[in-house]
Design a protein around this motif. Sequence first.
Motif, PDB file in Angstrom:
ATOM      1  N   ASN A  28     -13.741 -14.635  29.522  1.00 30.73           N
ATOM      2  CA  ASN A  28     -13.980 -15.533  28.400  1.00 30.73           C
ATOM      3  C   ASN A  28     -12.845 -16.546  28.241  1.00 30.73           C
ATOM      4  N   ILE A  29     -12.390 -17.110  29.375  1.00 33.10           N
ATOM      5  CA  ILE A  29     -11.295 -18.070  29.333  1.00 33.10           C
ATOM      6  C   ILE A  29     -11.610 -19.236  30.257  1.00 33.10           C
ATOM      7  N   ASP A  30     -10.996 -20.367  29.979  1.00 37.85           N
ATOM      8  CA  ASP A  30     -11.066 -21.528  30.855  1.00 37.85           C
ATOM      9  C   ASP A  30      -9.829 -22.368  30.591  1.00 37.85           C
ATOM     10  N   THR A  31      -9.502 -23.256  31.516  1.00 38.35           N
ATOM     11  CA  THR A  31      -8.308 -24.080  31.360  1.00 38.35           C
ATOM     12  C   THR A  31      -8.531 -25.142  30.295  1.00 38.35           C
ATOM     13  N   GLU A  32      -7.443 -25.630  29.722  1.00 32.62           N
ATOM     14  CA  GLU A  32      -7.535 -26.698  28.734  1.00 32.62           C
ATOM     15  C   GLU A  32      -8.112 -27.965  29.358  1.00 32.62           C
ATOM     16  N   VAL A  33      -7.782 -28.214  30.623  1.00 37.02           N
ATOM     17  CA  VAL A  33      -8.324 -29.388  31.313  1.00 37.02           C
ATOM     18  C   VAL A  33      -9.835 -29.280  31.432  1.00 37.02           C
ATOM     19  N   ASN A  34     -10.332 -28.114  31.864  1.00 33.47           N
ATOM     20  CA  ASN A  34     -11.779 -27.938  32.006  1.00 33.47           C
ATOM     21  C   ASN A  34     -12.496 -28.042  30.668  1.00 33.47           C
ATOM     22  N   LYS A  35     -11.912 -27.469  29.630  1.00 32.73           N
ATOM     23  CA  LYS A  35     -12.545 -27.551  28.309  1.00 32.73           C
ATOM     24  C   LYS A  35     -12.606 -28.993  27.820  1.00 32.73           C
ATOM     25  N   ASP A  36     -11.559 -29.751  28.073  1.00 29.00           N
ATOM     26  CA  ASP A  36     -11.567 -31.149  27.653  1.00 29.00           C
ATOM     27  C   ASP A  36     -12.579 -31.955  28.460  1.00 29.00           C
ATOM     28  N   LEU A  37     -12.663 -31.693  29.777  1.00 28.17           N
ATOM     29  CA  LEU A  37     -13.638 -32.399  30.604  1.00 28.17           C
ATOM     30  C   LEU A  37     -15.065 -32.024  30.215  1.00 28.17           C
ATOM     31  N   MET A  38     -15.288 -30.761  29.883  1.00 27.02           N
ATOM     32  CA  MET A  38     -16.611 -30.341  29.415  1.00 27.02           C
ATOM     33  C   MET A  38     -16.943 -31.058  28.108  1.00 27.02           C
ATOM     34  N   ARG A  39     -15.987 -31.121  27.208  1.00 31.52           N
ATOM     35  CA  ARG A  39     -16.188 -31.776  25.909  1.00 31.52           C
ATOM     36  C   ARG A  39     -16.524 -33.256  26.091  1.00 31.52           C
ATOM     37  N   VAL A  40     -15.739 -33.946  26.904  1.00 34.56           N
ATOM     38  CA  VAL A  40     -15.953 -35.378  27.122  1.00 34.56           C
ATOM     39  C   VAL A  40     -17.287 -35.628  27.814  1.00 34.56           C
ATOM     40  N   SER A  41     -17.628 -34.790  28.791  1.00 33.15           N
ATOM     41  CA  SER A  41     -18.887 -34.964  29.529  1.00 33.15           C
ATOM     42  C   SER A  41     -20.088 -34.762  28.620  1.00 33.15           C
ATOM     43  N   LEU A  42     -20.039 -33.753  27.758  1.00 31.93           N
ATOM     44  CA  LEU A  42     -21.145 -33.515  26.832  1.00 31.93           C
ATOM     45  C   LEU A  42     -21.305 -34.671  25.849  1.00 31.93           C
ATOM     46  N   LYS A  43     -20.190 -35.166  25.348  1.00 27.06           N
ATOM     47  CA  LYS A  43     -20.256 -36.241  24.358  1.00 27.06           C
ATOM     48  C   LYS A  43     -20.729 -37.559  24.969  1.00 27.06           C
ATOM     49  N   SER A  44     -20.657 -37.673  26.297  1.00 27.56           N
ATOM     50  CA  SER A  44     -21.102 -38.909  26.949  1.00 27.56           C
ATOM     51  C   SER A  44     -22.613 -38.933  27.160  1.00 27.56           C
ATOM     52  N   LEU A  45     -23.274 -37.790  26.952  1.00 32.11           N
ATOM     53  CA  LEU A  45     -24.718 -37.704  27.163  1.00 32.11           C
ATOM     54  C   LEU A  45     -25.466 -37.940  25.856  1.00 32.11           C
TER      55      LEU A  45
END
Length: 312
Positions: free
Chosen positions: A215-232
């Motif tokens: 149940n963990i992920d890197t801060e970079v991956n979480k930020d990229l996931m966040r930005v990618s979702l918000k772009s859709l």
Amino acid sequence: MRIILLLSCFLVSNYTFSQFTDPHSTKQLFYTYNGNSDTLFFNIPEFNGLLTCDVQLIDTIDYTQSGRKEYVFLKTCNGWFGRNGATFSDHVELRIKTYEIWDLDKKKQLFSATFSYDHWFSFYRAALIIPNTSGYDKYEYHIAILKDKILISNLKMAPLKLETDSNGETVSVNQNIKPDNEAGVYLFHDTSFIKQAPLETIKTIFNAYISNQENIDTEVNKDLMRVSLKSLTVVTDQESLVLLINVWMYYDPTDFHDIPSIYTILKNSRPQSIEAVKNRIANKKEWENEGSAPYSDLKGLLKRLEDENDER
């Protein structure tokens, strides 16, 4: 011509570099290599004052798969301007850090990323004909230059702030400087780096996350996931919609709170998203249980989408 040597020669791979500035030009910084027979030029920013720039070779990576590695440089520029008189005082500082990736054989820049920009200024006039003004204009982002890709994340922008003595207030105005790159994953294709499509970034991060079974992920991956979702905004093909549904179900790393944005995408993507949820319910995985979350939550998701669809 008098040449000023800023950095002694050093040997990397098959190239020997020397770093120089040209005293007859304030526009460029350059390296010589291959026994001083070739020259690589770097642009430097416009600045009305004392400006010093330095370039360091920090890595070599074979992005083009040609057998000859590309070179990764860190360019640092610092500017200072100051003048004082009986009735005035002016002070300006500029700090810029940039990564540049070069193909030395073709003398071509493949990628540039100014990941830190900081501009500070202060102007004082005793007569107050023009209000005394001070402020700053800056941004920064995290960049990871990897063997197969470049990751840009955690973009932080500080809008231009102005403080004036005329009314004592701090005001925000349109920012003069804009980041040179957007957050995302950049892959080398053909002759340049191209930003990966948001859905591909989401797929890559999600697949890596579920393979870890933690149940963990890197801060970079979480930020990229966040930005990618918000772009859709709207997604219509079933494969991509099922991917988003699976992310909604299973991507739950610590301190990640942007899963609700997936519902907004699904809501905007009706009726195709309703069909995708129905298909996902019909294709239950062998480890999923109809009475347990997150699979059991799919029926609630479907009902919510259908109810809002009826209200339109």
